[in-house]
Structure formats: structure tokens, C-alpha cells
Design an enzyme around this catalytic site. Structure first.
Site, PDB file in Angstrom:
ATOM      1  N   LYS A 127      48.137  39.856  29.525  1.00 17.68           N
ATOM      2  CA  LYS A 127      46.771  39.331  29.599  1.00 17.68           C
ATOM      3  C   LYS A 127      46.819  37.973  30.279  1.00 17.68           C
ATOM      4  CE  LYS A 127      42.448  38.443  28.552  1.00 17.68           C
ATOM      5  NZ  LYS A 127      41.416  39.014  29.416  1.00 17.68           N
ATOM      6  N   ALA A 140      33.080  42.183  31.513  1.00 17.42           N
ATOM      7  CA  ALA A 140      32.959  40.736  31.654  1.00 17.42           C
ATOM      8  C   ALA A 140      33.529  40.103  30.387  1.00 17.42           C
ATOM      9  CB  ALA A 140      31.508  40.311  31.864  1.00 17.42           C
ATOM     10  N   CYS A 142      39.491  36.779  39.108  1.00 20.20           N
ATOM     11  CA  CYS A 142      38.538  37.269  38.110  1.00 20.20           C
ATOM     12  C   CYS A 142      37.117  36.868  38.529  1.00 20.20           C
ATOM     13  CB  CYS A 142      38.863  36.673  36.740  1.00 20.20           C
ATOM     14  SG  CYS A 142      37.650  37.072  35.471  1.00 20.20           S
ATOM     15  N   ILE A 183      43.796  44.952  44.444  1.00 20.13           N
ATOM     16  CA  ILE A 183      42.832  43.852  44.296  1.00 20.13           C
ATOM     17  C   ILE A 183      42.479  43.680  42.821  1.00 20.13           C
ATOM     18  CG2 ILE A 183      41.732  44.048  46.553  1.00 20.13           C
ATOM     19  CD1 ILE A 183      39.669  45.978  45.276  1.00 20.13           C
ATOM     20  N   GLY A 220      45.502  50.217  35.711  1.00 19.81           N
ATOM     21  CA  GLY A 220      44.754  49.555  34.649  1.00 19.81           C
ATOM     22  C   GLY A 220      43.801  50.470  33.927  1.00 19.81           C
ATOM     23  N   SER A 221      42.630  50.715  34.518  1.00 17.27           N
ATOM     24  CA  SER A 221      41.572  51.464  33.835  1.00 17.27           C
ATOM     25  C   SER A 221      41.989  52.873  33.428  1.00 17.27           C
ATOM     26  CB  SER A 221      40.320  51.540  34.720  1.00 17.27           C
ATOM     27  OG  SER A 221      39.791  50.260  34.944  1.00 17.27           O
TER      28      SER A 221
END
Length: 296
Positions: free
Chosen positions: A49, A74, A128, A188, A262-263
Site C-alpha cells: 500500500k 477514491a 494517484c 499506468i 490489481g483489480s
């Protein structure tokens, strides 16, 4: 589908990894136990993180909105700051990369100094899209990208710079990172986006806007990898919407030396084992013969 030979001593951007698949920052990277679990589940390396110079609680909720083919979030860079270092004790000598952020070069250097001797390298979060004063507000300024990269490079550890796609020309930021001493760039981070609930008549996120990730952004990420590979002399790490072995190969053909995921972990936490099982075979090709071949 093209497959790869499973090789030993895989290195990308100066960091030794167990395979070409990396857990992206912000996904199950809050504790040492969750990072260790991802390594046990087949990740070749893991990114923590994002950790900053002082503790942050992040944005008010809702912070995550899941759609078909995409995720909108967010979070606002919530993190325990230096207290996180203790989480790395269970990861000694494992392929861990610390994602760090700051408001200026001095803050980046300070945070990096906490991790020396505990990680194999750094990933600078200058991308971010939903953290005031941090992230993309740094990454949209090539001069700041250069200086922040240079500050962390003084640690002597490999430095990856994670770039924002929310710019006119991502190559400018990549060139700045390279000039600052980056060992690689990561392309990205998420795309700045929003959704509105027609029932509630208000944005679905508490922060109003957030970062879009998931398969919907894969073509954007691929294009950025392709452009950066042509423009830079340092490796590019692909990231954005990767969910299959074929996506990994496509990223590598565009120029990626390794790929972050990631997702896709949200759908199945064994995604690294699944992709690795499809990606590698005894009859596969060398990664070096695949990386960048779409440019030939």
C-alpha cells in the site's frame, strides 16, 4: 496463445522476482500477512500500500464503486505512515517493493529512508488521481517527477516511478523519471473518472471523483506502455486492467518487462496461480524474444 518458458532469476528494473507477475499497490497490501498470502498464491513480487510521511485516514465513503468491467475508487491514500514498517518483518528476504508518496522531494526521501534494508526497491506514487497535494499533482509536473525520483535514487535501491495517464503526453513524465535515475517506470495508475447515481441524484463516491481501474482501462494502459517503450531506455512495467495470461503477453509485446495485477484480484485471489498456469509452459518462448516485439 503465446506462452513463456518459466525462467529463474527474473529481473525487471533492477528487482529480482519469482516470475513476471506483480501484485499492484493498493490491493491487499495493507498488512504483511496479506502480502505474504499473495506471494504464496503465485505473485512473483508484491507492492505495498502507498505509505506517506504522516498517517492519513483517507476520504469519507463511499470509497469504492464496482461496475461491469471496471472499478471506481477514491480511497485518499489512507495509511499508517512509519508504523507500517513493522508489517514487513514477516516478509524478510522476499520480493517486496514499497510504494511511497510525498508532497516534495524531501518527503519522498524521508519515507524511503524508513524502508532501506527491508525492501528490494521503491515504487513512487506520483499518479494517484484523488489525493490533494500528492500523487498526480506531482506526476503532472515533469520537473517534480525528476526531483522526487532523484531524491529516492540516493538510497541506492532500485526506483520505479508509477506514472499517471491523466496528462497530455505520458512520455514527458517518463523521460523525467529516467533523467532522475529511475530503474523503471510503471504504466499506468488509474484514470480520473466519476459516476452519478440517478436514484440518489449525487455522485456515487464521497470524494465525487475517483480512479478508474479494471479491464475497461487495459487498452489505455497498453497504449501508454507502447509509447514509453519507444521513448525510454529503461524498462517499462505494465499495469492496468490485466486479467489474463493473454493480457500479459500483449503487454509484453507492447514493451512491458513485467506486469502488475490489481483489480483482477478482487474477483479471485488465486489470479496469480491461474495466470501463471496459462502463461508458462515447457514449449514457451523466452521473455526477451517477446518483450517489444510489436515494435519490429
Amino acid at each position: 496463445m503465446v506462452t513463456l518458458i518459466r525462467e529463474d532469476n527474473i529481473t525487471a528494473g533492477g528487482i529480482l522476482m519469482d516470475n513476471h507477475l506483480i501484485l499492484a499497490a493498493g490491493i491487499l497490501g495493507t498488512t504483511g500477512a496479506s502480502l505474504n498470502r499473495m506471494l504464496s498464491n503465485g505473485a512473483g513480487a508484491v507492492v505495498t500500500k502507498s505509505i506517506g510521511p504522516s498517517p492519513k485516514e483517507g476520504h469519507k465513503g463511499p470509497c469504492v464503486y464496482v461496475m461491469d468491467g471496471a472499478v471506481l475508487n477514491a480511497m485518499g491514500l489512507p495509511n499508517p505512515s512509519s508504523d507500517f514498517i513493522e508489517e514487513l518483518n514477516v516478509l524478510k528476504d522476499k520480493p517486496v517493493i514499497a510504494s511511497i508518496f510525498g508532497a516534495d522531494p524531501d518527503e519522498f526521501h524521508e519515507v524511503a529512508s524508513w524502508f532501506k534494508g527491508k525492501v528490494r526497491g521503491f515504487e513512487l506514487n506520483v499518479s494517484c488521481p484523488h489525493a490533494q497535494g500528492y500523487g498526480a499533482q506531482i506526476g503532472c509536473n515533469p520537473g517534480l517527477v525528476l526531483e522526487c525520483t532523484r531524491a529516492v535514487s540516493r538510497t541506492g535501491l532500485p526506483v520505479w516511478v508509477k506514472l499517471t495517464p491523466n496528462v497530455t503526453d505520458i512520455k514527458e513524465s517518463g523521460i523525467a523519471a529516467e533523467r532522475g535515475g529511475a530503474s523503471a517506470v510503471v504504466a499506468i495508475n488509474t484514470l480520473k473518472a466519476m459516476r452519478i447515481s440517478t436514484d440518489l441524484r449525487r455522485p456515487v463516491l464521497g470524494n465525487l471523483t475517483g480512479g478508474l481501474s479494471g479491464p475497461a482501462i487495459f487498452p489505455v494502459a497498453l497504449r501508454c506502455v507502447f509509447e514509453l517503450y519507444k521513448a525510454l531506455n529503461i524498462p517499462v512495467i505494465g499495469c492496468g486492467g490485466v486479467s489474463s495470461a493473454d493480457n500479459v503477453i500483449e503487454m509484453m509485446m507492447a514493451g512491458a518487462s513485467a506486469v502488475e495485477i490489481g483489480s483482477a484480484v478482487l474477483d479471485r485471489n488465486d489470479i496469480f496461480e491461474k495466470i501463471a498456469g496459462d502463461l508458462y509452459s515447457e514449449e514457451g518462448e523466452k521473455a526477451s524474444d517477446i518483450i517489444g516485439c510489436a515494435h519490429e
